[in-house]
Design an enzyme around this catalytic site. Structure first.
Site, PDB file in Angstrom:
ATOM      1  CB  THR A  97      -0.836   0.068   1.207  1.00 48.07           C
ATOM      2  OG1 THR A  97      -1.779  -0.894   1.090  1.00 48.07           O
ATOM      3  CG2 THR A  97      -1.849   1.211   1.240  1.00 48.07           C
ATOM      4  CE  LYS A 172      -5.367  -1.707   1.826  1.00 49.15           C
ATOM      5  NZ  LYS A 172      -3.855  -2.323   1.779  1.00 49.15           N
ATOM      6  CE  LYS A 240       2.117   2.288   4.845  1.00 44.86           C
ATOM      7  NZ  LYS A 240       1.784   1.421   3.521  1.00 44.86           N
TER       8      LYS A 240
END
Length: 288
Positions: A97, A172, A240
C-alpha cells in the site's frame, strides 16, 4: 510452472509467497532480514536472493509486499534493485500500500525498460493472507493485468483491474477510508454499551443481523470487548495509509473529515503505547 520472485516476507508476504509454491510455481524470495528468507525456504522450499536484483533474475513475475514508498523504490531501483535484474517482458506486481504517485513513477520506469507493472494492493489482513482469500485491487494496462491475474489468484478471493496505473492504490485508499469509519463506529457502540450496562456480545448478535452488520463487527467485537488487539494490521501501518489518503484527498479536492478525525484517534492510541496494536484498538481511547 512459472518462475516467480517475491520481495518482502512480512506478516502478509510470508504466507502469500507460500501460496505461490502450493500452486506449483517456482519461487525465489528476498527479505531485508536474511534469516526470515532462510526460514521461509526451510519451510516451503525454493531459494532466496541476497538482493532484489538477484531474486528477480530470470523470473517472469516479481511480486512485492514491503512497507512504504521509500521501501518500494529501494527494492525496485538502483544497481541491486529488482528492475536491474528483470528480463524484458517480465511483470512487477506491487502488493504494497503506497501512494499512487510512486506507483505511476515506477510504472513509467518499468515501461521504458520494456517491463510491465501492476499495482495490486490487498485487503483482508493477516488472516486473509494466511488463508489465501485476499481482495486485490489492481491498476495497470489490460495486457499486464491479464497476464498477472492467474498468478495473483494463488492467494486472492477476488481480484479486479480498476483502471490504469495507480487505480489499485486509489481503490485501496477507499478501502482504508471505509475501515477507519467502521472501526470507530463499532468502538463507540461497544463502549456505549459497556457504560449502559448491556452485554455487548449479546447486543451484537442481534444488531449484526441488521443494517449495522459489518465484517468488523462480526470478526472483532468479541476481541475488542476482551481488550485483545493482536490481529495483524497495526495502528502504525494504518496511520501510514491514512496519511496517504489525506494527502491524496488534498491533491484531488476531496473532503475526508471523518477520516482525518479517526487518524487523530489512532495517534492517541500510539501515544498510549498501542502502535503495534491492530486497528480495532480504537476502543482503548473510550474505555480507559
Amino acid at each position: 510452472m512459472t518462475k516467480v520472485a517475491f520481495l518482502g516476507l512480512g506478516v502478509m508476504g510470508y504466507p502469500m509467497a507460500g501460496h505461490l509454491v502450493s500452486k506449483g510455481h517456482d519461487v525465489r524470495v528476498y527479505n531485508r532480514t536474511i534469516a526470515k528468507a532462510e526460514a521461509w525456504v526451510a519451510q516451503h522450499g525454493g531459494n532466496f536472493g541476497a538482493t532484489p536484483r538477484e531474486a528477480a533474475e530470470g523470473a517472469d513475475f516479481i511480486m512485492a509486499c514491503v512497507g512504504n514508498d521509500d521501501d518500494l523504490r529501494t527494492v525496485c531501483l538502483g544497481d541491486d534493485g529488482a528492475f536491474a535484474g528483470m528480463k524484458s517482458g517480465s511483470i512487477f506486481v506491487d502488493h504494497t500500500t503506497v501512494s499512487a504517485q510512486v506507483t505511476r513513477e515506477l510504472s513509467a520506469v518499468a515501461a521504458a525498460q520494456g517491463k510491465g507493472f501492476v499495482d495490486a494492493p490487498v485487503s483482508g489482513g493477516q488472516a486473509g493472507a494466511v488463508n489465501g482469500v485476499l481482495s486485490v485491487m489492481c491498476g495497470g494496462t489490460e495486457a499486464d493485468y491479464a497476464r498477472a491475474e492467474p498468478i495473483i489468484a494463488a492467494y486472492a478471493r477476488v481480484c479486479r483491474r480498476l483502471g490504469d496505473s495507480g487505480a489499485g492504490q486509489l481503490a485501496k485508499m477507499m478501502n482504508q477510508i471505509c475501515i477507519a469509519g467502521l472501526v470507530q463506529g463499532l468502538a463507540e457502540a461497544l463502549a456505549f454499551g459497556q457504560k449502559a450496562g448491556l452485554d455487548g456480545a449479546a447486543v451484537v448478535e442481534v444488531i449484526s443481523q441488521g443494517a449495522a452488520g459489518s465484517w468488523q463487527m462480526a470478526n472483532r467485537h468479541k476481541t475488542m470487548l476482551a481488550g485483545d488487539f493482536d490481529f495483524g494490521f497495526a495502528v502504525d501501518w494504518m496511520r501510514k495509509d491514512l496519511k496517504i489518503c489525506l494527502e491524496t484527498a488534498d491533491e484531488i479536492g476531496a473532503s475526508l473529515p471523518v477520516t482525518a478525525l479517526v487518524d487523530q484517534f489512532y495517534k492517541d492510541v500510539q501515544q498510549m503505547g498501542g502502535g503495534r496494536n491492530d486497528t480495532s484498538s480504537l476502543i482503548r481511547r473510550l474505555v480507559k
